[in-house]
Write an enzyme that holds these catalytic residues in place. Structure first.
Site: not given
Length: 329
Positions: A169-170
């Site tokens: 997610r990043d």
């Protein structure tokens, strides 16, 4: 209170901290006495700051006493939350992917410990820094062949994450750390699981819609209808990888502004590939980026599909070839 996962408990380091040193205490089996254990200590001294992010600061430390004397490590310090379980997701993911079968693709952790106001995570130190720094300092885009090597390694890593039920997610260049560069060959590792989660636990709310603008999929920014955005999946990592690949090949962003991304997500415009065409990269690489950055998350490449696409397949080393440079010598 909920019990911490075994992975997190087992990776906690017994620690004493004073003004000068961080001291870790280990219990080892005495090889002469076998049944008895002996304690040994390591003393680590903080040297300097080497990074700062939204989720914590990173410091360089040196072992000044113990069997690893002279070695360096990176220590990420995260402000200690009021509730212990708030940082469990990162500690669990780091412990999981520090296993020997994953360390070619992920920054290895040596364990974690409490400081007065922080949670500290001890990790391997990679002096070459991250991909973002490398791209910023480079006067030109990366050659397509080198970009493909990096993408292959990132795909291999996130494929392992997704197979184990985790979403990063990043993903972004500053979370891709460099072990080696040409002429030795590219070797990168994925770092920073600060907002990673188990895929089955990820649902969009005000508290879970996190990431880095410029690398976030449109569903994470509220640009898609609820049917496509209420349950983000592993596809958000593939969107981020598409953006990373585009920037490596062109030194440009895919979209000039959030509004341009909004138009792409809502009006069925084609992906703006003109910078890729001007860079004279292959149709296969453009095809890869387009399929990573499809508006509909269900239509994007999975990590496994990315590994099997026509651009990446020729880059996968045969079993008789060394897939990564040997840095242990």
């Amino acid at each position: 209170m909920s019990r911490l996962p075994d992975l997190v408990i087992d990776s906690k380091l017994e620690t004493r901290i004073n003004q000068e040193y961080t001291v870790h205490v280990y219990s080892d089996v005495d090889p002469a006495l076998r049944s008895l254990t002996v304690e040994r200590e390591e003393r680590w001294q903080q040297k300097r700051s080497i990074g700062r992010g939204r989720f914590g600061d990173v410091f360089l430390e040196k072992c000044v006493q113990g069997i690893r004397q002279g070695e360096l490590r990176a220590v990420k310090r995260i402000p200690r939350p009021k509730k212990e379980l708030e940082y469990v997701r990162e500690l669990e993911a780091i412990a999981k992917f520090s296993h020997s079968k994953y360390v070619h693709y992920f920054v290895k952790s040596y364990g974690w410990f409490h400081a007065a106001y922080d949670i500290c995570i001890a990790m391997e130190y990679l002096p070459l820094g991250d991909l973002n720094k490398y791209l910023m300092e480079s006067s030109s885009p990366l050659p397509e062949a080198e970009t493909g090597q990096i993408v292959y390694q990132i795909l291999s890593g996130i494929s392992l994450m997704h197979e184990n039920g985790y979403v990063h997610r990043d993903l972004k260049p500053s979370n891709i750390l460099i072990c080696s560069t040409p002429p030795e060959g590219w070797w990168v590792k994925i770092a920073d699981f600060g907002i990673s989660k188990r895929a089955e636990n990820v649902t969009l709310t005000a508290s879970t819609t996190k990431g880095t603008p410029g690398y976030m999929a449109p569903e994470l920014q509220g640009f898609l209808s609820s049917k496509n955005s209420s349950k983000p999946s592993c596809s958000v990592d593939m969107w981020s990888l598409g953006e990373i690949t585009f920037r490596m090949l062109t030194k440009k962003t895919v979209f000039d502004s959030p509004y341009d991304l909004f138009l792409y997500a809502t009006t069925q415009q084609p992906l703006p590939t003109a910078p890729l065409v001007r860079a004279k990269v292959s149709e296969d690489s453009i095809h890869f980026i387009e399929h990573c950055m499809m508006v509909d998350p269900d239509l994007r490449f999975s990590a496994q599909q990315g590994l099997q696409c026509s651009w990446i397949m020729p880059l996968i080393p045969s079993s008789s070839e060394a897939s990564l440079p040997d840095l242990t010598r």
